[in-house]
Design a protein around this motif. Structure first.
Motif, PDB file in Angstrom:
ATOM      1  N   GLN A 225      58.619  -6.156  44.112  1.00 22.55           N
ATOM      2  CA  GLN A 225      59.987  -6.250  44.602  1.00 22.55           C
ATOM      3  C   GLN A 225      60.840  -5.163  43.951  1.00 22.55           C
ATOM      4  N   HIS A 226      60.592  -4.902  42.652  1.00 28.49           N
ATOM      5  CA  HIS A 226      61.319  -3.871  41.904  1.00 28.49           C
ATOM      6  C   HIS A 226      60.313  -2.890  41.310  1.00 28.49           C
ATOM      7  N   VAL A 227      60.621  -1.598  41.396  1.00 24.61           N
ATOM      8  CA  VAL A 227      59.744  -0.553  40.882  1.00 24.61           C
ATOM      9  C   VAL A 227      60.541   0.258  39.867  1.00 24.61           C
ATOM     10  N   ALA A 228      60.146   0.179  38.599  1.00 19.72           N
ATOM     11  CA  ALA A 228      60.842   0.885  37.525  1.00 19.72           C
ATOM     12  C   ALA A 228      60.612   2.397  37.632  1.00 19.72           C
ATOM     13  N   PRO A 229      61.512   3.194  37.031  1.00 17.72           N
ATOM     14  CA  PRO A 229      61.287   4.639  37.011  1.00 17.72           C
ATOM     15  C   PRO A 229      59.919   4.959  36.406  1.00 17.72           C
ATOM     16  N   GLY A 230      59.205   5.875  37.037  1.00 22.89           N
ATOM     17  CA  GLY A 230      57.886   6.274  36.557  1.00 22.89           C
ATOM     18  C   GLY A 230      56.742   5.401  37.045  1.00 22.89           C
ATOM     19  N   GLU A 231      57.037   4.274  37.693  1.00 17.92           N
ATOM     20  CA  GLU A 231      55.985   3.402  38.218  1.00 17.92           C
ATOM     21  C   GLU A 231      55.749   3.695  39.695  1.00 17.92           C
ATOM     22  N   ARG A 232      54.746   3.048  40.263  1.00 17.93           N
ATOM     23  CA  ARG A 232      54.445   3.237  41.684  1.00 17.93           C
ATOM     24  C   ARG A 232      54.135   1.895  42.320  1.00 17.93           C
ATOM     25  N   VAL A 233      54.232   1.870  43.638  1.00 22.87           N
ATOM     26  CA  VAL A 233      54.001   0.666  44.415  1.00 22.87           C
ATOM     27  C   VAL A 233      53.080   1.036  45.579  1.00 22.87           C
ATOM     28  N   THR A 234      52.300   0.071  46.064  1.00 17.78           N
ATOM     29  CA  THR A 234      51.386   0.330  47.170  1.00 17.78           C
ATOM     30  C   THR A 234      51.433  -0.804  48.176  1.00 17.78           C
ATOM     31  N   TRP A 235      51.033  -0.486  49.409  1.00 13.26           N
ATOM     32  CA  TRP A 235      50.832  -1.505  50.430  1.00 13.26           C
ATOM     33  C   TRP A 235      49.796  -0.998  51.418  1.00 13.26           C
ATOM     34  N   THR A 236      49.127  -1.952  52.072  1.00 14.21           N
ATOM     35  CA  THR A 236      48.091  -1.631  53.053  1.00 14.21           C
ATOM     36  C   THR A 236      48.271  -2.524  54.265  1.00 14.21           C
ATOM     37  N   ALA A 237      48.296  -1.921  55.438  1.00 11.18           N
ATOM     38  CA  ALA A 237      48.368  -2.654  56.693  1.00 11.18           C
ATOM     39  C   ALA A 237      47.186  -2.233  57.551  1.00 11.18           C
ATOM     40  N   THR A 238      46.670  -3.178  58.347  1.00  6.83           N
ATOM     41  CA  THR A 238      45.517  -2.888  59.182  1.00  6.83           C
ATOM     42  C   THR A 238      45.628  -3.616  60.509  1.00  6.83           C
ATOM     43  N   GLY A 239      44.907  -3.101  61.499  1.00  2.00           N
ATOM     44  CA  GLY A 239      44.792  -3.795  62.770  1.00  2.00           C
ATOM     45  C   GLY A 239      43.695  -4.834  62.654  1.00  2.00           C
ATOM     46  N   GLY A 240      42.443  -4.355  62.495  1.00  2.00           N
ATOM     47  CA  GLY A 240      41.296  -5.235  62.290  1.00  2.00           C
ATOM     48  C   GLY A 240      41.262  -6.407  63.249  1.00  2.00           C
ATOM     49  N   ASN A 241      41.039  -7.607  62.734  1.00  2.00           N
ATOM     50  CA  ASN A 241      41.008  -8.810  63.550  1.00  2.00           C
ATOM     51  C   ASN A 241      42.383  -9.201  64.063  1.00  2.00           C
ATOM     52  N   CYS A 242      43.391  -8.526  63.597  1.00  2.00           N
ATOM     53  CA  CYS A 242      44.772  -8.840  63.992  1.00  2.00           C
ATOM     54  C   CYS A 242      45.185  -8.079  65.239  1.00  2.00           C
ATOM     55  N   GLY A 243      44.318  -7.266  65.780  1.00  2.00           N
ATOM     56  CA  GLY A 243      44.648  -6.447  66.941  1.00  2.00           C
ATOM     57  C   GLY A 243      44.058  -5.065  66.774  1.00  2.00           C
ATOM     58  N   LEU A 244      44.328  -4.225  67.735  1.00  2.00           N
ATOM     59  CA  LEU A 244      43.734  -2.897  67.723  1.00  2.00           C
ATOM     60  C   LEU A 244      44.483  -1.907  66.848  1.00  2.00           C
ATOM     61  N   ASP A 245      45.737  -2.211  66.549  1.00  3.94           N
ATOM     62  CA  ASP A 245      46.499  -1.227  65.783  1.00  3.94           C
ATOM     63  C   ASP A 245      47.457  -1.940  64.842  1.00  3.94           C
ATOM     64  N   THR A 246      48.103  -1.149  64.008  1.00  2.35           N
ATOM     65  CA  THR A 246      49.149  -1.661  63.133  1.00  2.35           C
ATOM     66  C   THR A 246      50.374  -0.781  63.283  1.00  2.35           C
ATOM     67  N   ARG A 247      51.501  -1.426  63.345  1.00  2.00           N
ATOM     68  CA  ARG A 247      52.776  -0.733  63.491  1.00  2.00           C
ATOM     69  C   ARG A 247      53.786  -1.475  62.632  1.00  2.00           C
ATOM     70  N   GLY A 248      54.505  -0.719  61.784  1.00  2.00           N
ATOM     71  CA  GLY A 248      55.480  -1.386  60.929  1.00  2.00           C
ATOM     72  C   GLY A 248      56.315  -0.406  60.143  1.00  2.00           C
ATOM     73  N   TYR A 249      57.077  -0.969  59.189  1.00  2.00           N
ATOM     74  CA  TYR A 249      57.910  -0.132  58.334  1.00  2.00           C
ATOM     75  C   TYR A 249      58.151  -0.818  56.997  1.00  2.00           C
ATOM     76  N   VAL A 250      58.462   0.009  55.993  1.00  2.00           N
ATOM     77  CA  VAL A 250      58.821  -0.441  54.646  1.00  2.00           C
ATOM     78  C   VAL A 250      59.988   0.419  54.173  1.00  2.00           C
ATOM     79  N   THR A 251      60.965  -0.223  53.525  1.00  2.00           N
ATOM     80  CA  THR A 251      62.104   0.490  52.948  1.00  2.00           C
ATOM     81  C   THR A 251      62.331   0.023  51.515  1.00  2.00           C
ATOM     82  N   TYR A 252      62.446   0.974  50.611  1.00  2.00           N
ATOM     83  CA  TYR A 252      62.881   0.724  49.233  1.00  2.00           C
ATOM     84  C   TYR A 252      64.204   1.452  49.031  1.00  2.00           C
ATOM     85  N   THR A 253      65.170   0.782  48.376  1.00  2.00           N
ATOM     86  CA  THR A 253      66.443   1.421  48.057  1.00  2.00           C
ATOM     87  C   THR A 253      66.491   1.733  46.564  1.00  2.00           C
TER      88      THR A 253
END
Length: 113
Positions: free
Chosen positions: A32-60
């Motif tokens: 939820q919070h990323v300190a200076p010098g740190e990093r964050v990751t995420w992974t989205a997939t289609g797989g069994n959920c459908g043929l594709d993945t479409r989305g967005y992420v925003t950090y302020t």
């Protein structure tokens, strides 16, 4: 699609939004919070959920009234579309991919606040 965001600013980042129109999260944005010098990751997939993945992420960037941010929007796999944008006072640079994972660096521009 796996994305890494490196916080190379002098302020913490806060997750503002994470949304999928299609597909599934394999890894929801890990912090939820990323300190200076740190990093964050995420992974989205289609797989069994459908043929594709479409989305967005925003950090302020904290303390900027939501004027500084990192925004990512994707549609994967056909065709692969990845768009990114930085808000005021920041730049968002794409770094070399590592093992099929996409890395970005959010930096202060022209200097940190």
């Amino acid at each position: 699609m796996t994305i890494w965001l490196h916080n190379d600013t002098s302020r913490s980042l806060t997750l503002k939004a994470a949304h999928l129109d299609t597909g599934c999260w394999l890894t929801y944005p890990t912090q939820q919070h990323v300190a200076p010098g740190e990093r964050v990751t995420w992974t989205a997939t289609g797989g069994n959920c459908g043929l594709d993945t479409r989305g967005y992420v925003t950090y302020t960037v904290d303390g900027t009234g939501n004027q500084s941010y990192a925004y990512f929007q994707w549609h994967y796999p056909d065709p692969i579309e990845l768009h990114w944008q930085a808000g005021a006072f920041t730049t968002l640079d794409r770094l070399p991919d590592q093992g099929g994972q996409t890395h970005f660096s959010l930096r202060c521009a022209p200097r940190c606040f």
